[in-house]
Design an enzyme around this catalytic site. Sequence first.
Site, PDB file in Angstrom:
ATOM      1  N   ASP A  13       1.973  -1.013 -12.342  1.00 45.92           N
ATOM      2  CA  ASP A  13       1.889   0.092 -11.386  1.00 45.92           C
ATOM      3  C   ASP A  13       0.508   0.700 -11.591  1.00 45.92           C
ATOM      4  O   ASP A  13       0.237   1.301 -12.631  1.00 45.92           O
ATOM      5  CB  ASP A  13       3.005   1.094 -11.703  1.00 45.92           C
ATOM      6  N   TYR A 230       7.226   8.943 -22.446  1.00 50.57           N
ATOM      7  CA  TYR A 230       7.535   8.422 -21.122  1.00 50.57           C
ATOM      8  C   TYR A 230       6.259   8.342 -20.278  1.00 50.57           C
ATOM      9  O   TYR A 230       5.561   9.322 -20.100  1.00 50.57           O
ATOM     10  CB  TYR A 230       8.557   9.322 -20.412  1.00 50.57           C
ATOM     11  N   LYS A 233       7.958   3.369 -15.383  1.00 47.47           N
ATOM     12  CA  LYS A 233       9.054   2.408 -15.485  1.00 47.47           C
ATOM     13  C   LYS A 233       8.551   1.052 -15.979  1.00 47.47           C
ATOM     14  O   LYS A 233       7.429   0.673 -15.691  1.00 47.47           O
ATOM     15  CB  LYS A 233       9.700   2.179 -14.131  1.00 47.47           C
TER      16      LYS A 233
HETATM   17  C1  F6R Z   1       8.201   6.527 -11.230  1.00 41.01           C
HETATM   18  C2  F6R Z   1       9.406   7.036 -10.614  1.00 41.01           C
HETATM   19  C3  F6R Z   1       9.595   8.445 -10.230  1.00 41.01           C
HETATM   20  C4  F6R Z   1       8.860   9.463 -11.023  1.00 41.01           C
HETATM   21  C5  F6R Z   1       9.011  10.840 -10.376  1.00 41.01           C
HETATM   22  C6  F6R Z   1       8.204  11.897 -11.063  1.00 41.01           C
HETATM   23  O1  F6R Z   1       8.172   5.124 -11.190  1.00 41.01           O
HETATM   24  O2  F6R Z   1      10.248   6.308 -10.388  1.00 41.01           O
HETATM   25  O3  F6R Z   1      10.969   8.760 -10.162  1.00 41.01           O
HETATM   26  O4  F6R Z   1       9.308   9.468 -12.336  1.00 41.01           O
HETATM   27  O5  F6R Z   1       8.587  10.769  -9.025  1.00 41.01           O
HETATM   28  O6  F6R Z   1       6.900  11.444 -11.115  1.00 41.01           O
HETATM   29  P1  F6R Z   1       5.700  12.284 -11.723  1.00 41.01           P
HETATM   30  O7  F6R Z   1       6.102  12.660 -13.108  1.00 41.01           O
HETATM   31  O8  F6R Z   1       4.561  11.308 -11.675  1.00 41.01           O
HETATM   32  O9  F6R Z   1       5.521  13.469 -10.809  1.00 41.01           O
HETATM   33 MG    MG Z   2       4.508   4.729 -10.012  1.00 44.78          MG
HETATM   34 MG    MG Z   3       7.590   1.013 -10.406  1.00 40.94          MG
END
Ligand code: F6R
Ligand code: MG
Ligand code: MG
Length: 366
Positions: A13, A230, A233
Amino acid sequence: MADKITISVIKADIGGWVGHSAIHPALEESARESLGAAKKQGQIVDFHVTACGDDLQLITTHRFGVDNEKIHKLAWDTFITGTEVAKKLKLYGAGQDLLADAFSGNVKGQGPGVAEMEIDERTSEPILIFMADKTSAGSWNLPLFKMFVDPFNTAGLVIAPSLHKGFKFEIHDIREHKKIFFETPEEIYDLLMFIGTPSRFTIKHVFSRADGTIAAASSTERLSLIAGKYVGKDDPVMVVRSQHNFPAVGEVLEPFRYPWIIEGWMRGSHYGPLMPTSQKQATPSRFDGPPRVICLGFQLADGMLIGPRDMFDDPSWDEARHDANIVADHLRRHGPFEPHRLPLEEMEYTSLPQVMQKLEGRWEKL
Ligand code: F6R
Ligand code: MG
Ligand code: MG
């Protein structure tokens, strides 16, 4: 026999469009340019670039074997170039999976996910490449078990002499960095004892017991364990060979009829159903999900990738998608409660430790 051919699927990603829901076409274009140049120079035999949700997928074939520095560097450089494009477009989380400052010989442990296998290409070599989004390493455990062990899924295990001997599983303990092999069907209870905990034990490879050849390879990189917190993913990938001495295409796909509940939905902190979709529909939007799996099929021809066929782009998967939406609805109603949200111990890389620390002095003895 022709030289061995290696299939390498390397993904990362490196920036989402919009948020974490998809990959911008400019990133795929940049990757095609980079791999196209490598193909022209004869470094790789063939390639296909695609995306599953916010993960950019580099599928290559080459003659260098697995864990090859040149191939891993090519992927790393492709992600670095793509990250520059992502930064220009201010895509979300540009370069997020590139955890290392510089390439150090192998992309493993540096953020990207890798599934590779070196094979003697058969007279006809159908391969299926699975890619997932909003999921975590280990999400292939249950489908792989059904594919290679469950006779209710794979009829060939009972009625095809080439499959009747069963398969050998290589399991990785990704916490203790150890591996163990199990032979099925004899050792299925021992095998299940471990792979039933996919957050720790993952199926790395499957081999035919008839002739020892490799049948499946998956990516097992765990981003949170690499980064110590964290960061995103794992969104694993996997390569499965099919037909003849392996399960038929339909037997390889069949485990995805049911939306298995896996971890990785919203903020990596929720369980959700794994929904099989076409590549075009792998753009998770509801509560950043539900988690997706896509499958591209290819015939190999002297290493050339003849395809892809978008295997879940078929109405026979409509009920699986429908069931996934029903399961998603039910889990969503739980909001911040388990078993939708992950248990506390599994969430050590979220804000929970900070919350606990803040409240430490307020806990009174009972
Ligand atoms: C990332 C994902 C999302 C993020 C969520 C919060 O692959 O699946 O669920 O974890 O959108 O993202 P941030 O922390 O980047 O604002
Ligand atoms: Mg992402
Ligand atoms: Mg992803």
